[in-house]
Write an enzyme that holds these catalytic residues in place. Sequence first.
Site, PDB file in Angstrom:
ATOM      1  N   ASP A   1      31.697  47.305  40.857  1.00 27.06           N
ATOM      2  CA  ASP A   1      31.187  46.867  42.156  1.00 27.06           C
ATOM      3  C   ASP A   1      31.160  47.988  43.192  1.00 27.06           C
ATOM      4  O   ASP A   1      31.724  49.075  42.975  1.00 27.06           O
ATOM      5  CB  ASP A   1      32.024  45.684  42.682  1.00 27.06           C
ATOM      6  CG  ASP A   1      33.526  45.880  42.487  1.00 27.06           C
ATOM      7  OD1 ASP A   1      33.957  47.034  42.309  1.00 27.06           O
ATOM      8  OD2 ASP A   1      34.254  44.885  42.509  1.00 27.06           O
TER       9      ASP A   1
ATOM     10  N   ASN B   1      42.471  35.791  45.244  1.00 26.03           N
ATOM     11  CA  ASN B   1      41.808  34.485  45.156  1.00 26.03           C
ATOM     12  C   ASN B   1      41.209  34.223  43.767  1.00 26.03           C
ATOM     13  O   ASN B   1      40.444  33.292  43.586  1.00 26.03           O
ATOM     14  CB  ASN B   1      40.711  34.385  46.225  1.00 26.03           C
ATOM     15  CG  ASN B   1      39.606  35.423  46.031  1.00 26.03           C
ATOM     16  OD1 ASN B   1      39.624  36.197  45.071  1.00 26.03           O
ATOM     17  ND2 ASN B   1      38.632  35.437  46.923  1.00 26.03           N
TER      18      ASN B   1
ATOM     19  N   HIS C   1      39.208  36.373  42.094  1.00 24.44           N
ATOM     20  CA  HIS C   1      37.921  37.011  41.794  1.00 24.44           C
ATOM     21  C   HIS C   1      38.073  38.118  40.761  1.00 24.44           C
ATOM     22  O   HIS C   1      39.138  38.709  40.608  1.00 24.44           O
ATOM     23  CB  HIS C   1      37.205  37.510  43.060  1.00 24.44           C
ATOM     24  CG  HIS C   1      37.748  38.752  43.695  1.00 24.44           C
ATOM     25  ND1 HIS C   1      37.648  39.003  45.051  1.00 24.44           N
ATOM     26  CD2 HIS C   1      38.387  39.844  43.189  1.00 24.44           C
ATOM     27  CE1 HIS C   1      38.183  40.170  45.323  1.00 24.44           C
ATOM     28  NE2 HIS C   1      38.646  40.701  44.215  1.00 24.44           N
TER      29      HIS C   1
ATOM     30  N   GLU D   1      33.242  36.018  43.647  1.00 28.00           N
ATOM     31  CA  GLU D   1      34.145  35.245  44.483  1.00 28.00           C
ATOM     32  C   GLU D   1      34.180  33.774  44.069  1.00 28.00           C
ATOM     33  O   GLU D   1      33.204  33.251  43.510  1.00 28.00           O
ATOM     34  CB  GLU D   1      33.672  35.346  45.941  1.00 28.00           C
ATOM     35  CG  GLU D   1      33.735  36.760  46.515  1.00 28.00           C
ATOM     36  CD  GLU D   1      35.131  37.174  46.944  1.00 28.00           C
ATOM     37  OE1 GLU D   1      36.065  37.045  46.130  1.00 28.00           O
ATOM     38  OE2 GLU D   1      35.277  37.639  48.078  1.00 28.00           O
TER      39      GLU D   1
HETATM   40  C1  GLP Z   1      38.828  44.555  44.936  1.00 29.92           C
HETATM   41  C2  GLP Z   1      37.894  44.809  43.772  1.00 29.92           C
HETATM   42  C3  GLP Z   1      38.327  44.057  42.555  1.00 29.92           C
HETATM   43  C4  GLP Z   1      39.804  44.282  42.313  1.00 29.92           C
HETATM   44  C5  GLP Z   1      40.578  43.765  43.474  1.00 29.92           C
HETATM   45  C6  GLP Z   1      42.075  43.822  43.266  1.00 29.92           C
HETATM   46  O1  GLP Z   1      38.566  43.343  45.559  1.00 29.92           O
HETATM   47  N1  GLP Z   1      36.547  44.450  44.038  1.00 29.92           N
HETATM   48  O2  GLP Z   1      37.564  44.484  41.447  1.00 29.92           O
HETATM   49  O3  GLP Z   1      40.185  43.623  41.151  1.00 29.92           O
HETATM   50  O4  GLP Z   1      40.207  44.578  44.566  1.00 29.92           O
HETATM   51  O5  GLP Z   1      42.655  44.861  43.957  1.00 29.92           O
HETATM   52  P1  GLP Z   1      44.128  45.370  43.787  1.00 29.92           P
HETATM   53  O6  GLP Z   1      44.216  45.930  42.424  1.00 29.92           O
HETATM   54  O7  GLP Z   1      44.265  46.432  44.840  1.00 29.92           O
HETATM   55  O8  GLP Z   1      45.018  44.216  43.999  1.00 29.92           O
END
Ligand code: GLP
Length: 236
Positions: A67, A136, A138, A143
């Site tokens: 992404d 959440n 995702h 989402e």
């Molecule tokens: C962002 C990314 C996700 C990732 C998420 C979790 O939202 N788009 O792909 O999984 O962060 O982040 P973290 O690993 O910092 O908890």
Amino acid sequence: MEFIRFKSYEEMSDFVANEIAQTVRTKKGCVLGLATGSTPVGAYEKLVQMYNDGKLDFSEVTTFNLDEYYGLSPENDQSYRYFMNKHLFSKVNIKEENINIPSGVAADVQDDCATYDEKIQKCGGIDLQILGLGKNGHIGFNEPGDQLYSSTHLTDLTQSTIDANARFFEDKSLVPTKAVTMGMGSIFKAKKIIIAADFKSKKEAIMKVESGMIDTSCPATLLNVHPNVIFAIVEE
Ligand code: GLP
């Protein structure tokens, strides 16, 4: 789905890095699906170490990231392109032309998204997809909602995601409200998936996945239908 529990972030990072390294070593010209967020940073550090030790060669590797924030150019230090350069790409011998990240600034976003999915298929599909987990539930930026989308697409971010990701920005008002993300179908075509998360901060979503239910209000639960998924959980 196979659940593997690790006593520390360090151990989980070792596991993820070794899985990636094994894919790189055993399949010449392999295709990796990569994630951002703080969770995979430790694994990327270990991959850089393996490369520096002469134990890993990225010259034949192709990558597709999940992404990108909509509106952020690759030079923006909050973009995921910048993040990947900083933590991995600039530190190993991957070829620039083999790096793929959705564009946050494409003139025609829809066309760019379609081209992204086509390119994944042309490269033979993703051999190993690394995923983090949103608070959440995702995955990528798919989402929670009544519907999920199959292909790479532009999406609105939920307030929960904006709040969660605000820690990386100077001010909450600077967090983009939209992103381009690989869709559920694009992710699910991967031959193998490793999702990694910390139990303490993602407890609710992890428990929903573990319950075996499938619910679009927690997109990660859909991983229960993929035949080859490892859930790497840090239990500190
Ligand atoms: C962002 C990314 C996700 C990732 C998420 C979790 O939202 N788009 O792909 O999984 O962060 O982040 P973290 O690993 O910092 O908890």
